[in-house]
Scaffold this active site. Structure first.
Site, PDB file in Angstrom:
ATOM      1  N   ASP A 111       0.845  -1.184   0.000  1.00  0.00           N
ATOM      2  CA  ASP A 111       0.000   0.000   0.000  1.00  0.00           C
ATOM      3  C   ASP A 111       0.887   1.243   0.000  1.00  0.00           C
ATOM      4  OD1 ASP A 111       0.925   0.203   2.579  1.00  0.00           O
ATOM      5  OD2 ASP A 111      -0.964  -0.332   3.517  1.00  0.00           O
ATOM      6  N   ASP A 289      -7.928  -7.124   1.092  1.00  0.00           N
ATOM      7  CA  ASP A 289      -6.982  -7.343   2.181  1.00  0.00           C
ATOM      8  C   ASP A 289      -7.648  -6.895   3.465  1.00  0.00           C
ATOM      9  OD1 ASP A 289      -5.477  -4.729   3.534  1.00  0.00           O
ATOM     10  OD2 ASP A 289      -6.446  -4.282   1.624  1.00  0.00           O
TER      11      ASP A 289
END
Length: 398
Positions: A111, A289
């Protein structure tokens, strides 16, 4: 047809990106709005819809990476914010990259670090250029820009990278949501430019754009349409599961997904419960996720096909049965509920290991079964059967 993991006699080497195949997404089948596909990266193919275990600090907490792979996981998530603080992206790069560092030769998604800056860092100051903040660890000052975020992810060597965006908590005013969405769009263009400057496409890597817009439908549509004009390899839905009810999240997906490119993977960030996954796959999401299965495992909570089992509960202290006798997960069927209860109550580290293993395995099983249902054209039936199992539960066990 099952796509359960099989032992590969020739695993992809840690330096697979030296001779990368181009990133690609194949949409193989649809069933209603549910999608069955495959993502190709320099470190293998990810069957979708897919759940990505979270490996925040270059580790999936309480798990050996070989055990993570054995659950069927083909991709894990690493965190830019935490890894930039320690051990630093530069050090990971000198040590051979994140795949080698954490002993994971399959796909890694990182990320951008933006969410953690907003939720963890101290004394944040955000402007057009980026975010200045102090580390939550030692107070050291940092400046994270869209360019620096992509640079860090490039140093880590992740296969799928994310643009820097601003994620705000809900509820928020329309004005605040629009300001953050528009800033994220400008940062998206800068992130893409940096990704191309660093040669990401030539390395077979991918950069995803992130749709923002809070709980305001027209802003979500505008964000998705504007991002679609940039050549991202995939597109994410961000800024959900940040305090809003599930029905609001699902409403935003219903509004947003039709405005997103159909030929690129769609990733719903930070979600969620098994029910969230089922509902979101039904609407057309390909990737997920969430820390939930690992965090729950560390706190004595197990996910099963019949629902959640709280191993702290004294009702399990004389129960000789496994969590689920039908599961093929070693952690799930080799140990009794009584033993797991004992480990949880005595604070043994093995409790976190076994329950995390069970939970990730259950999530991967759920994803595999959804893929199989889409392939067979019976996703709606699978959806109803799964909902009924959760609602009915195993009364003797829960």
């Amino acid at each position: 047809m099952s796509d359960a993991p099989k032992t590969d006699p020739t695993p992809i080497p840690a330096n697979a990106s030296d001779n990368p195949a181009p990133f690609a997404f194949e949409l193989k089948k649809t069933d209603g709005r549910a999608r069955r596909g495959a993502i190709r990266t320099p470190h293998g193919t990810v069957q979708t819809p897919a759940f990505m275990p979270v490996g925040t600090q270059a580790t999936v907490k309480a798990m050996f990476m070989g055990h993570v792979e054995a659950t069927g996981a083909e991709v894990v998530l690493g965190n830019t914010y935490h890894l930039m603080l320690r051990p630093t992206a530069e050090r990971v790069n000198r040590l051979g990259g994140l795949h080698k560092f954490m002993n994971w030769n399959k796909t890694i998604l990182t990320d951008s670090g933006g969410f953690q800056v907003m939720s963890l860092a101290q004394l944040r100051k955000l402007d057009e250029e980026g975010v200045r903040f102090q580390s939550h660890i030692d107070g050291q000052k940092y400046h994270l820009t869209p360019e620096r975020s992509v640079e860090i992810q490039g140093l880590l060597g992740s296969d799928i990278q994310m643009q820097l965006d601003e994620c705000i908590k809900l509820p928020a005013s329309r004005e605040e949501v629009q300001r953050a969405m528009e800033l994220s769009l400008r940062w998206a263009a800068r992130s893409r430019q940096q990704f191309e400057t660093m040669g990401g496409p030539a390395k077979g890597q991918a950069l995803y754009g992130i749709v923002q817009g809070g709980d305001v439908g027209d802003l979500r549509i505008r964000s998705a349409e504007e991002l679609g004009k940039l050549p991202f390899e995939g597109y994410s839905v961000g800024g959900l599961a940040v305090g809003e009810p599930q029905e609001v999240m699902l409403e935003m997906l219903d509004i947003t997904l039709p405005a997103m490119p159909e030929d690129k993977p769609r990733y719903l960030m930070g979600v969620g419960t098994p029910d969230d996954l089922l509902e979101s796959v039904k609407r057309g999401i390909d990737q997920f996720d969430c820390v939930m299965p690992t965090r729950a495992g560390r706190h004595g909570l197990a996910y099963t096909r019949y629902g959640k089992v709280n191993l702290k509960n004294a009702r399990h202290q004389d129960d000789h049965r496994p969590l689920d006798e039908a599961s093929d997960c070693e952690a799930t069927h080799h140990y009794s509920r009584a033993y797991l209860h004992h480990l949880v109550r005595t604070g043994e580290g093995l409790a976190a290991m076994l329950l995390t293993w069970n939970n990730i395995h259950y999530y991967q099983t759920l994803m595999r079964e959804m893929r199989e249902a889409i392939e067979a054209g019976r996703f709606d039936d699978f959806y109803q059967e799964t909902k009924e199992n959760w609602a009915r539960g195993d009364i003797a066990a829960l």
